[in-house]
Design a protein around this motif. Structure first.
Motif, short mmCIF file in Angstrom:
data_model
loop_
_atom_site.label_atom_id
_atom_site.label_comp_id
_atom_site.label_asym_id
_atom_site.label_seq_id
_atom_site.Cartn_x
_atom_site.Cartn_y
_atom_site.Cartn_z
N GLY A 59 -20.44 -36.08 -96.57
CA GLY A 59 -20.79 -35.89 -97.97
C GLY A 59 -19.62 -35.82 -98.92
N HIS A 60 -19.59 -36.71 -99.91
CA HIS A 60 -18.50 -36.68 -100.89
C HIS A 60 -18.99 -36.75 -102.34
CE1 HIS A 60 -19.10 -41.00 -99.90
NE2 HIS A 60 -18.93 -41.16 -101.21
N GLU A 61 -20.31 -36.61 -102.55
CA GLU A 61 -20.84 -36.51 -103.91
C GLU A 61 -21.43 -35.11 -104.06
OE1 GLU A 61 -21.91 -41.20 -104.62
OE2 GLU A 61 -23.56 -39.80 -104.38
N ASN A 62 -20.64 -34.22 -104.68
CA ASN A 62 -20.96 -32.80 -104.60
C ASN A 62 -20.78 -32.10 -105.94
OD1 ASN A 62 -20.87 -33.16 -101.64
ND2 ASN A 62 -18.64 -33.21 -101.93
N MET A 63 -21.63 -31.12 -106.19
CA MET A 63 -21.42 -30.22 -107.31
C MET A 63 -22.02 -28.86 -106.96
SD MET A 63 -24.19 -31.28 -110.26
CE MET A 63 -23.61 -29.92 -111.29
N GLY A 64 -21.61 -27.84 -107.71
CA GLY A 64 -22.14 -26.52 -107.41
C GLY A 64 -21.52 -25.44 -108.26
N GLU A 65 -21.66 -24.21 -107.79
CA GLU A 65 -21.20 -23.02 -108.51
C GLU A 65 -19.99 -22.43 -107.80
OE1 GLU A 65 -22.76 -18.47 -109.34
OE2 GLU A 65 -24.21 -20.04 -108.88
N VAL A 66 -18.95 -22.14 -108.56
CA VAL A 66 -17.75 -21.53 -108.00
C VAL A 66 -18.06 -20.10 -107.58
CG1 VAL A 66 -15.37 -20.81 -108.46
CG2 VAL A 66 -16.23 -22.96 -109.42
N ILE A 67 -17.78 -19.78 -106.30
CA ILE A 67 -18.04 -18.41 -105.83
C ILE A 67 -16.77 -17.71 -105.34
CG2 ILE A 67 -20.44 -18.89 -105.21
CD1 ILE A 67 -19.51 -18.98 -102.25
N GLU A 68 -15.68 -18.45 -105.16
CA GLU A 68 -14.42 -17.83 -104.71
C GLU A 68 -13.27 -18.72 -105.14
OE1 GLU A 68 -12.48 -15.97 -100.59
OE2 GLU A 68 -14.45 -16.93 -100.55
N LEU A 69 -12.14 -18.10 -105.52
CA LEU A 69 -11.00 -18.86 -106.01
C LEU A 69 -9.71 -18.38 -105.36
CD1 LEU A 69 -11.77 -18.91 -109.85
CD2 LEU A 69 -11.81 -20.89 -108.31
N GLY A 70 -8.82 -19.35 -105.07
CA GLY A 70 -7.48 -19.01 -104.64
C GLY A 70 -6.67 -18.48 -105.81
N SER A 71 -5.58 -17.82 -105.50
CA SER A 71 -4.80 -17.11 -106.53
C SER A 71 -4.14 -18.02 -107.56
CB SER A 71 -3.74 -16.24 -105.85
OG SER A 71 -2.86 -17.05 -105.08
N GLU A 72 -3.94 -19.31 -107.22
CA GLU A 72 -3.26 -20.22 -108.14
C GLU A 72 -4.21 -21.06 -108.98
OE1 GLU A 72 -0.30 -22.54 -106.13
OE2 GLU A 72 0.67 -20.78 -105.22
N VAL A 73 -5.51 -20.86 -108.81
CA VAL A 73 -6.49 -21.63 -109.60
C VAL A 73 -6.84 -20.82 -110.84
CG1 VAL A 73 -8.72 -22.79 -109.61
CG2 VAL A 73 -7.40 -22.65 -107.49
N THR A 74 -6.31 -21.25 -111.99
CA THR A 74 -6.51 -20.50 -113.23
C THR A 74 -7.41 -21.23 -114.23
OG1 THR A 74 -4.49 -21.46 -114.16
CG2 THR A 74 -4.28 -19.36 -112.99
N ASN A 75 -7.76 -22.47 -113.92
CA ASN A 75 -8.59 -23.25 -114.86
C ASN A 75 -10.08 -23.05 -114.64
OD1 ASN A 75 -8.05 -24.68 -112.34
ND2 ASN A 75 -9.23 -26.37 -113.19
N LEU A 76 -10.46 -22.37 -113.56
CA LEU A 76 -11.86 -22.11 -113.25
C LEU A 76 -12.09 -20.61 -113.15
CD1 LEU A 76 -12.39 -24.75 -110.39
CD2 LEU A 76 -12.93 -25.04 -112.83
N LYS A 77 -13.36 -20.24 -113.24
CA LYS A 77 -13.71 -18.84 -113.02
C LYS A 77 -14.98 -18.76 -112.17
CE LYS A 77 -16.29 -18.09 -117.35
NZ LYS A 77 -16.31 -19.49 -117.80
N ILE A 78 -15.20 -17.62 -111.55
CA ILE A 78 -16.38 -17.43 -110.73
C ILE A 78 -17.63 -17.66 -111.59
CG2 ILE A 78 -17.67 -15.82 -109.28
CD1 ILE A 78 -14.93 -16.67 -108.15
N GLY A 79 -18.57 -18.43 -111.06
CA GLY A 79 -19.80 -18.73 -111.78
C GLY A 79 -19.80 -20.06 -112.51
N ASP A 80 -18.65 -20.71 -112.66
CA ASP A 80 -18.60 -22.02 -113.32
C ASP A 80 -19.41 -23.04 -112.53
OD1 ASP A 80 -16.99 -21.29 -115.45
OD2 ASP A 80 -15.13 -22.02 -114.55
N ARG A 81 -20.15 -23.89 -113.27
CA ARG A 81 -20.78 -25.07 -112.67
C ARG A 81 -19.78 -26.20 -112.70
NH1 ARG A 81 -24.89 -27.41 -115.96
NH2 ARG A 81 -25.81 -28.60 -114.25
N VAL A 82 -19.52 -26.82 -111.55
CA VAL A 82 -18.51 -27.86 -111.49
C VAL A 82 -19.00 -29.06 -110.69
CG1 VAL A 82 -16.55 -26.29 -111.75
CG2 VAL A 82 -17.39 -26.85 -109.45
#
Length: 391
Positions: A59-82
């Motif tokens: 599977g390579h066509e994907n979208m969903g809700e962010v539930i966890e982030l690494g420490s260097e990811v600052t452009n997203l937040k928990i709960g974002d639809r991406v």
């Protein structure tokens, strides 16, 4: 979690596998809300793509809700639809800096394997063999997204999953195919294949100013959808494609030709297509290149061939003499998805296109093995399957 896993040619199963975890500070974990089966997945299902291993998640066509982030990811937040591009790109190497994201130098940990087959390695891809990184795909309940500060794009609440999902692959792929076709206002563009990528290539070619689009397939539902998108059509099971294209273009040929089929092309009553099929079945060749041959022979002199259809290895008897002597330009490539997601999202928001037109079969993840079979065999009018894990 539940995930669709490859276990050999024609054998995909929904298994229970470990949940993904953050492995690098630039990772994100998303809960998949929608994923789709792509024509490229059928090359894996049919055993054409080498270096697959039993248990690989597709599977390579994907979208969903962010539930966890690494420490260097600052452009997203928990709960974002991406929406997640199928190409995994670092954003920093020379190729990414040029906007050539599918050629990223840094995201394929198995670059040496790919280089042996291709000369150099392209970017890593989700769910698409160990030669291209061995990354787990998103036909699953959860997905680990490497380089999450570069790839995923946030989706506004006004846009549905079915409208946004195809920014992961087939909308940018069809659009880049049309860009690569170097369309001038009023041009005639011939497109082989009215599957999902072909459908977006049709609409993208018209967006970019094509005067006529002639779409070629044999499946009635696909031809009807192509006509609904503004194309003329040719049923290759009933007409000689070359003769029909010459007739419709006053013997000049289309200005641009788009091969949206790739390595599993078929043909009726064509000796070269029969030979391709026999060679592939007996492992004497990997790719069936009937469509590419047709496109080269039909394209007008000094025209352009654009190839978004996936090829995986070697094809033979390609008429290079015709391509050279006719002065054709050939442009190919996996899609530089990150270069197109924002401008194409803007087109969706503005109402210029509603990508959900292509969805014919909503399904659950548990339906995936059956839907792969139906999509491959062109049964029950299947053009695009969208799956909802957990439903």
């Amino acid at each position: 979690m539940r995930a669709l896993c490859w276990h050999g040619k024609g054998d995909v199963r929904v298994d229970t596998v470990p949940d993904p975890k953050i492995q690098h500070p630039r990772d994100a974990i998303i809960k998949i809300t929608a994923c789709a089966i792509c024509g490229s997945d059928l090359h894996l299902f049919d055993g054409y793509q080498p270096t697959m291993e039993s248990g690989d998640i597709l599977g390579h066509e994907n979208m969903g809700e962010v539930i966890e982030l690494g420490s260097e990811v600052t452009n997203l937040k928990i709960g974002d639809r991406v929406v997640v591009p199928f190409t995994i790109s670092c954003g920093n190497c020379w190729f990414c800096q040029q906007g050539l994201f599918s050629c990223c130098d840094r995201t394929n940990p198995n670059a040496e394997i790919a280089a042996k087959a291709m000369g150099q390695s392209p970017a890593g891809l989700f769910g698409f063999s160990h030669m291209l990184g061995g990354y787990s795909g998103g036909q699953a309940e959860y997905l680990r997204v490497p380089m999450a500060d570069i790839g995923p794009i946030k989706i506004p609440d006004s846009i549905t999953d079915e409208q946004a999902l195809f920014l992961s692959d087939i909308f940018p792929t069809g659009y880049m195919a049309a860009v690569n076709a170097q369309i001038e206002p009023g041009d005639t563009v011939a497109i082989w294949g009215c599957g999902p990528v072909g459908q977006f290539a049709i609409r993208s070619a018209l967006m970019l100013g094509a005067g006529r689009v002639i779409a070629i397939d044999e499946v009635a539902e696909r031809l009807d959808m192509a006509e609904g998108g503004g194309a003329e059509t040719i049923d290759f099971s009933k007409s000689d494609v070359h003769e029909e294209l010459m007739r419709r273009t006053n013997k000049r040929g289309p200005d641009s030709c788009i091969d949206a089929v790739g390595c599993e092309a078929s043909g009726h009553g064509s000796a070269d297509a029969v030979i391709d099929k026999v060679k592939a079945a007996t492992f004497l060749a990997t790719d069936r290149v009937h469509v590419l041959r047709q496109a080269i022979m039909a394209c007008r002199k000094a025209g352009t061939i654009s190839i978004p259809g996936v090829y995986v290895g070697m094809g033979d008897k390609i008429p290079l003499g015709a391509a050279m002597n006719k002065g054709l330009t050939i442009k190919t490539g996996q899609t530089h998805v990150q270069a197109y997601t924002k401008p194409l999202l803007a087109k969706i928001v503005a109402g210029e296109i509603d990508p959900s037109f292509v969805v014919t079969h909503p399904a659950s993840l548990e339906d995936a093995p059956e839907m792969y079979q139906k999509f491959r065999d062109k049964e029950a009018g299947v053009i695009k399957v969208v799956m909802r894990p957990g439903r």
